[in-house]
Design an enzyme around this catalytic site. Structure first.
Site, PDB file in Angstrom:
ATOM      1  N   LYS A  86      -8.305  -7.701  -6.103  1.00 27.22           N
ATOM      2  CA  LYS A  86      -9.042  -6.504  -6.512  1.00 27.22           C
ATOM      3  C   LYS A  86      -8.087  -5.383  -6.859  1.00 27.22           C
ATOM      4  O   LYS A  86      -8.203  -4.729  -7.885  1.00 27.22           O
ATOM      5  CB  LYS A  86      -9.929  -6.033  -5.347  1.00 27.22           C
ATOM      6  CG  LYS A  86     -11.175  -6.844  -5.154  1.00 27.22           C
ATOM      7  CD  LYS A  86     -11.960  -6.380  -3.945  1.00 27.22           C
ATOM      8  CE  LYS A  86     -11.515  -7.107  -2.692  1.00 27.22           C
ATOM      9  NZ  LYS A  86     -12.514  -7.144  -1.612  1.00 27.22           N
TER      10      LYS A  86
ATOM     11  N   LYS B 103       0.814  -1.221   0.000  1.00 28.04           N
ATOM     12  CA  LYS B 103       0.000   0.000   0.000  1.00 28.04           C
ATOM     13  C   LYS B 103       0.838   1.256   0.000  1.00 28.04           C
ATOM     14  O   LYS B 103       0.308   2.363  -0.146  1.00 28.04           O
ATOM     15  CB  LYS B 103      -0.947   0.004   1.207  1.00 28.04           C
ATOM     16  CG  LYS B 103      -2.014  -1.066   1.096  1.00 28.04           C
ATOM     17  CD  LYS B 103      -2.881  -1.162   2.322  1.00 28.04           C
ATOM     18  CE  LYS B 103      -3.540  -2.523   2.415  1.00 28.04           C
ATOM     19  NZ  LYS B 103      -4.431  -2.845   1.294  1.00 28.04           N
TER      20      LYS B 103
ATOM     21  N   LYS C  64      -1.786 -14.380  -7.214  1.00 32.77           N
ATOM     22  CA  LYS C  64      -3.060 -14.171  -6.543  1.00 32.77           C
ATOM     23  C   LYS C  64      -3.982 -13.287  -7.373  1.00 32.77           C
ATOM     24  O   LYS C  64      -3.558 -12.286  -7.939  1.00 32.77           O
ATOM     25  CB  LYS C  64      -2.744 -13.491  -5.198  1.00 32.77           C
ATOM     26  CG  LYS C  64      -3.945 -13.233  -4.337  1.00 32.77           C
ATOM     27  CD  LYS C  64      -3.512 -12.587  -3.035  1.00 32.77           C
ATOM     28  CE  LYS C  64      -4.731 -12.130  -2.255  1.00 32.77           C
ATOM     29  NZ  LYS C  64      -4.400 -11.410  -1.042  1.00 32.77           N
TER      30      LYS C  64
END
Ligand code: TRP
Length: 334
Positions: free
Chosen positions: A201, A119, A198
């Site tokens: 989103k 992030k 993976k």
């Protein structure tokens, strides 16, 4: 009272759910609901730990995720679906849990570490984000959950929960809280359509449960497969090939799949053909889910009523646990 084992699990409402969620958790929730007391939480408060500046997104996705749950067959008659932020007992429990965890321990949670990097918080890590595993422990403990079916990435959360439960019971006495068992998917996780480990989103490499058929076909055609299979006549690699991993998960015609695999491995079967077939398999798989979604979208009032009813039931359950916890902590005065 039933002797069924209690399941608690949930998702952050930051986007519509995708095929990776289906393989990783939704499918097992549908299977487990009939013989367990199952709670499924829409973790809006946890979503705010890294989306605090985008409350509208979190708000809107609560309903989307609820519709996804109902569309795949999570049955509100068998499963209590609820909204985390509307069960304040969980947050109160988490506050007492915070005393049982060191800052150093939080900094070493591998999932949190990975997310911090991903992030790009830099030095500005919200304290709410650092402590979310403690809140997650409270999510679980508030329901005396026995089982938590989650993806592999959530293992550290389960460990953290059990550490807290053990500390709590040691310090405040007896067997007030219950240790929990993580239930991890047996199959490998679904990779992204770009071949990365993976489907996520944030990475935009997924196929959502509400993806329209045209887009599903397009994404299937773009899927990463065996990069060395440039010549149709050459043998292709089946093992670890995302196209076949998807087919293993979603293709019902096992004989045809075995035939395709053998053909691909021996050479002569082009990626375009396999990918087109995968697209058709996925569209067929999604069709009933999307039909149910379309019906629910016409009746959002009903979806909200289901959430309200579930949330009330969840609150009652969490309040019972909190009463026991406060009693054990000598926090009852009158
Ligand atoms: N952390 C989970 C996720 O990111 C969501 C979640 C919140 C959860 N609380 C939970 C999962 C409790 C299991 C149990 O997907």
């Amino acid at each position: 009272m039933s002797q069924k084992k209690v399941i608690l699990t949930g998702d952050r409402p930051t986007g519509k759910l995708h095929l990776g969620h289906y393989v990783g958790s939704l499918r097992s929730r549908v299977e487990l609901q009939s013989d367990h007391e199952q709670y499924v939480m829409i973790a809006d408060a946890q979503a705010l730990t890294d989306h605090y500046d985008n409350p509208q997104k979190v708000h809107d996705n609560v309903l989307e995720v609820a519709i996804d749950y109902l569309s795949v067959g999570i049955d509100p008659k068998q499963t209590t679906i609820f909204i985390q932020s509307m069960v304040p007992e969980i947050h109160e429990l988490a506050m007492y849990f915070l005393n049982l965890v060191t800052w150093n321990r939080l900094k070493h949670n591998p999932t949190v570490k990975a997310e911090i990097n991903q992030k790009g918080f830099g030095d500005a890590i919200p304290a709410g984000f650092m402590t979310y595993p403690v809140f997650q422990a409270a999510d679980i403990a508030a329901f005396h959950a026995d089982l938590v079916p989650v993806g592999d990435d959530q293992r550290p959360m389960i460990e953290q929960t059990n550490e807290i439960v053990r500390s709590f019971n040691r310090i405040y006495g007896q067997e007030v809280l219950r240790e929990v068992e993580g239930l991890y998917p047996k199959v490998a996780r679904l990779p992204g359509i770009d071949g990365s480990a993976k489907m996520s989103k944030t990475m935009g490499n997924g196929i959502s449960l509400s993806e329209d058929p045209k887009s599903v076909m397009k994404k299937a055609k773009k899927m990463y497969s065996d990069p060395n299979h440039t010549n149709i006549d050459d043998p292709g690699q089946v093992d670890g090939n995302p196209v076949f991993i998807y087919l293993d998960c979603f293709c019902q015609d096992h004989d045809k799949l075995e035939e395709l695999k053998a053909h691909y491995a021996r050479g002569g079967l082009g990626d375009g053909t396999v990918k087109k077939y995968l697209g058709e398999v996925l569209v067929e798989f999604l069709e009933p889910i999307q039909t149910r979604r379309a019906q629910l979208e016409q009746d959002k009032g009903e979806v909200l009523r289901i959430l309200e009813k579930g949330t009330l039931a969840a609150r009652e359950r969490a309040a019972k646990t909190l009463a026991l916890v406060k009693e054990a902590m000598h926090l009852r005065y009158f």
